[in-house]
Motif scaffolding. Structure first.
Motif, PDB file in Angstrom:
ATOM      1  N   ALA A 147       0.848  -1.200   0.000  1.00  0.00           N
ATOM      2  CA  ALA A 147       0.000   0.000   0.000  1.00  0.00           C
ATOM      3  C   ALA A 147       0.883   1.250   0.000  1.00  0.00           C
ATOM      4  N   ILE A 148       2.013   1.152   0.690  1.00  0.00           N
ATOM      5  CA  ILE A 148       2.917   2.309   0.755  1.00  0.00           C
ATOM      6  C   ILE A 148       3.463   2.637  -0.640  1.00  0.00           C
ATOM      7  N   MET A 149       3.879   1.614  -1.370  1.00  0.00           N
ATOM      8  CA  MET A 149       4.398   1.871  -2.727  1.00  0.00           C
ATOM      9  C   MET A 149       3.323   2.527  -3.591  1.00  0.00           C
ATOM     10  N   ALA A 150       2.069   2.110  -3.402  1.00  0.00           N
ATOM     11  CA  ALA A 150       0.973   2.713  -4.180  1.00  0.00           C
ATOM     12  C   ALA A 150       0.845   4.200  -3.839  1.00  0.00           C
ATOM     13  N   ILE A 151       0.965   4.522  -2.548  1.00  0.00           N
ATOM     14  CA  ILE A 151       0.866   5.928  -2.111  1.00  0.00           C
ATOM     15  C   ILE A 151       2.063   6.725  -2.648  1.00  0.00           C
ATOM     16  N   GLU A 152       3.244   6.103  -2.617  1.00  0.00           N
ATOM     17  CA  GLU A 152       4.435   6.776  -3.151  1.00  0.00           C
ATOM     18  C   GLU A 152       4.287   7.040  -4.648  1.00  0.00           C
ATOM     19  N   ASP A 153       3.712   6.076  -5.373  1.00  0.00           N
ATOM     20  CA  ASP A 153       3.526   6.247  -6.829  1.00  0.00           C
ATOM     21  C   ASP A 153       2.774   7.546  -7.131  1.00  0.00           C
ATOM     22  N   GLY A 154       1.656   7.737  -6.427  1.00  0.00           N
ATOM     23  CA  GLY A 154       0.821   8.921  -6.672  1.00  0.00           C
ATOM     24  C   GLY A 154       1.549  10.202  -6.305  1.00  0.00           C
ATOM     25  N   TRP A 155       2.303  10.114  -5.207  1.00  0.00           N
ATOM     26  CA  TRP A 155       3.061  11.299  -4.753  1.00  0.00           C
ATOM     27  C   TRP A 155       4.108  11.674  -5.800  1.00  0.00           C
ATOM     28  N   VAL A 156       4.828  10.681  -6.323  1.00  0.00           N
ATOM     29  CA  VAL A 156       5.884  10.934  -7.323  1.00  0.00           C
ATOM     30  C   VAL A 156       5.271  11.505  -8.606  1.00  0.00           C
ATOM     31  N   LEU A 157       4.182  10.899  -9.072  1.00  0.00           N
ATOM     32  CA  LEU A 157       3.549  11.376 -10.310  1.00  0.00           C
ATOM     33  C   LEU A 157       3.100  12.829 -10.155  1.00  0.00           C
ATOM     34  N   ALA A 158       2.461  13.130  -9.025  1.00  0.00           N
ATOM     35  CA  ALA A 158       1.960  14.497  -8.810  1.00  0.00           C
ATOM     36  C   ALA A 158       3.121  15.484  -8.671  1.00  0.00           C
ATOM     37  N   ARG A 159       4.201  15.074  -8.029  1.00  0.00           N
ATOM     38  CA  ARG A 159       5.341  15.980  -7.868  1.00  0.00           C
ATOM     39  C   ARG A 159       5.980  16.307  -9.223  1.00  0.00           C
ATOM     40  N   HIS A 160       6.058  15.313 -10.099  1.00  0.00           N
ATOM     41  CA  HIS A 160       6.629  15.586 -11.427  1.00  0.00           C
ATOM     42  C   HIS A 160       5.697  16.484 -12.240  1.00  0.00           C
ATOM     43  N   TYR A 161       4.400  16.236 -12.101  1.00  0.00           N
ATOM     44  CA  TYR A 161       3.456  17.115 -12.801  1.00  0.00           C
ATOM     45  C   TYR A 161       3.631  18.553 -12.310  1.00  0.00           C
ATOM     46  N   ALA A 162       3.735  18.707 -10.983  1.00  0.00           N
ATOM     47  CA  ALA A 162       3.854  20.046 -10.396  1.00  0.00           C
ATOM     48  C   ALA A 162       5.122  20.745 -10.893  1.00  0.00           C
ATOM     49  N   ARG A 163       6.203  19.994 -10.968  1.00  0.00           N
ATOM     50  CA  ARG A 163       7.486  20.566 -11.406  1.00  0.00           C
ATOM     51  C   ARG A 163       7.365  21.065 -12.849  1.00  0.00           C
ATOM     52  N   LEU A 164       6.719  20.261 -13.690  1.00  0.00           N
ATOM     53  CA  LEU A 164       6.561  20.654 -15.098  1.00  0.00           C
ATOM     54  C   LEU A 164       5.561  21.804 -15.245  1.00  0.00           C
ATOM     55  N   ALA A 165       4.539  21.799 -14.395  1.00  0.00           N
ATOM     56  CA  ALA A 165       3.533  22.869 -14.458  1.00  0.00           C
ATOM     57  C   ALA A 165       4.173  24.203 -14.123  1.00  0.00           C
ATOM     58  N   GLU A 166       5.075  24.190 -13.153  1.00  0.00           N
ATOM     59  CA  GLU A 166       5.756  25.430 -12.763  1.00  0.00           C
ATOM     60  C   GLU A 166       6.587  25.994 -13.913  1.00  0.00           C
ATOM     61  N   ALA A 167       7.187  25.061 -14.677  1.00  0.00           N
ATOM     62  CA  ALA A 167       8.071  25.485 -15.761  1.00  0.00           C
ATOM     63  C   ALA A 167       7.324  25.807 -17.057  1.00  0.00           C
TER      64      ALA A 167
END
Ligand code: FAD
Length: 427
Positions: A307-327
């Motif tokens: 379950a933790i890996m599943a939660i990490e997956d979503g966190w990583v995907l959203a963080r990369h989206y956020a980084r690209l959105a900023e740029a």
């Protein structure tokens, strides 16, 4: 309710992986719609252990205090031999919290699921039940899903978080689940029922034994006690379909120590979980369809990281989206393909390591005879405050392959000292 308007992201599956990633993506200002097959959102089963690599993310989401109220922070994680009950090794969970900066907790599955469900509601995620997704297709600039009732939905991104028996995985990868021939029984009972069983109420205890193990910890503020009994099924080894039945449970645990044996009659007997995983795969992203959670990397549960890996997956995907959105130039939407590439680049390898290590831990826990003594000697020699075997898992979740720590390499069993200088066995 009939959904109106096209979402930015469709999430298939409203388990812990689906809801936590829906929340993470909605938090980035995206319109997210979750489609869940069941008539109601919920979780079956009992307790979940959540290590610091999960509580760190819960803290970032502002959900850790709610989890602390509903869960328990145990004092120690103790591993014992299931036959003679001798202590093999322990983690001091208060010191571990200081080391990692976040707690190791246990929580009822439905409580953690409920935390994400409420967070999704607050974040404006559209939550739809009674929606079974039966097919996926690629479209120009996105993906389409087909539901059982014949209707379709489209979005620039589809996250398939539909679990171990994922329809998306069957269509896009086509591999089979792998049976370990082990089965799990669970039970969460009022703590009064086990107080006379010699339990350690404030600890997580894992009793490891030949072809079996038994996990115990308190839940719900200490009012309930969770137990998991896992064993290799002789009927599975004999190739029978009806494997893992209660008669096998009773027979397997007959030889174990008092505390374990007294717990066995309390296990739920109307439902059991055959322990299945899948071989790791390298491609989780197909066009704009991304596998996530158990659909991408179902592990055997021995590291308590599924379950933790599943939660990490979503966190990583959203963080990369956020980084690209900023740029991204003002008013434009970032490129999903780049976010998905970054997601896959780091998560595939991490989860492969956890999946393969979980299989190896299962073998180590279930040893018999001389290898069992060798394992016990190695574990007893470990310093309680040596975190080298957990740092690569419990440390901060990596966002890029460069941040992924070195994996822990275990000491080979052959090097264990199991005799004293006179050649007498060390017990
Ligand atoms: P799931 O929880 O399987 O959710 C998938 C969701 O998708 C479900 O709600 C399902 O109804 C829905 N769905 C499926 N198909 C469709 C469809 N076609 N259309 C629409 N919806 C669909 N992990 C830990 O981190 N810590 C632990 O201590 C731990 N202990 C465990 C103990 C045991 C005995 C077991 C078996 C597992 C344990 N795990 C643990 C692993 C953890 O339970 C899973 O890894 C985790 O629940 C996976 O979450 P998920 O959301 O990816 O999948």
């Amino acid at each position: 309710s009939i959904p109106v308007g096209r979402p930015d992201v469709l999430v298939v599956g409203g388990g812990i992986g689906g809801l936590s990633s829906a929340y993470a993506l909605a938090h980035q200002g995206l319109r997210v719609r979750v489609l869940e097959r069941a008539k109601e959102f919920g979780e079956v089963g009992a307790g979940l252990q959540i290590a610091p690599n999960c509580t760190r993310i819960l803290a970032e989401y502002g959900l850790l205090e709610e989890a602390r109220t509903l869960g328990v922070v145990p004092e120690n994680m103790v591993m014992r031999d299931a036959l003679d009950s001798r202590e093999l090794t322990r983690l001091d969970l208060h010191d571990l919290e200081r080391h990692y900066g976040h707690p190791y907790m246990v929580i009822h599955r439905s409580d953690l699921h409920g935390i994400f469900l409420r967070a999704c509601r607050r974040a404006g995620v559209e939550l739809l039940t009674d929606r079974t997704v039966v097919d996926y297709e690629h479209t120009d600039g996105g993906a389409l899903i087909r539901l059982e009732d014949g209707s379709t939905e489209e979005a620039p991104l589809v996250v398939a978080a539909d679990g171990l028996h994922s329809v998306a995985r069957r269509k896009l990868v086509g591999d089979d689940v792998v049976s370990s021939d082990y089965v799990a029984y669970r039970a969460a009972v009022p703590i009064e029922q086990v107080r006379d069983n010699g339990i350690a109420e404030k600890d997580v205890t894992v009793h490891v034994g030949p072809r079996c193990h038994f996990v115990q910890y308190a839940l719900r503020g200490g009012d309930m006690f969770n137990q998991v009994a896992v064993f290799e099924s002789p009927k599975a080894l004999a190739g029978r379909d009806d494997w893992g039945t209660p008669d096998e449970l009773d027979a397997t645990f007959e030889r174990t120590c008092d505390t374990v044996r007294k717990g066995i009659p309390l296990m739920w007997r109307d439902r059991w979980w055959q322990m299945l995983d899948r071989d790791p795969i390298e491609t989780w992203v197909h066009g704009r369809i991304a596998l996530l959670g158990d659909a991408a990397h179902p592990p055997l549960q021995y590291m308590a990281q599924g379950a933790i890996m599943a939660i990490e997956d979503g966190w990583v995907l959203a963080r990369h989206y956020a980084r690209l959105a900023e740029a991204a130039p003002g008013g434009t939407r970032p490129d999903w393909d780049a976010a998905l590439t970054a997601y896959e680049a780091v998560r595939v390898e991490h989860c492969r390591r956890v999946q393969t290590t979980a299989r190896a831990w299962g073998e180590l826990w279930h040893l018999d005879g001389d290898p069992r003594h060798r394992r016990n000697a190695i574990m007893r020699a470990r310093d309680t405050y040596d975190y080298s075997f957990t740092d690569w898992v419990y440390g901060p979740t990596a966002l890029t392959p460069d941040e992924e720590p070195e994996m822990f390499t275990p000491i080979p069993l052959s090097s264990a000292v199991v005799e004293d200088s006179e050649g007498e066995p060390l017990t």
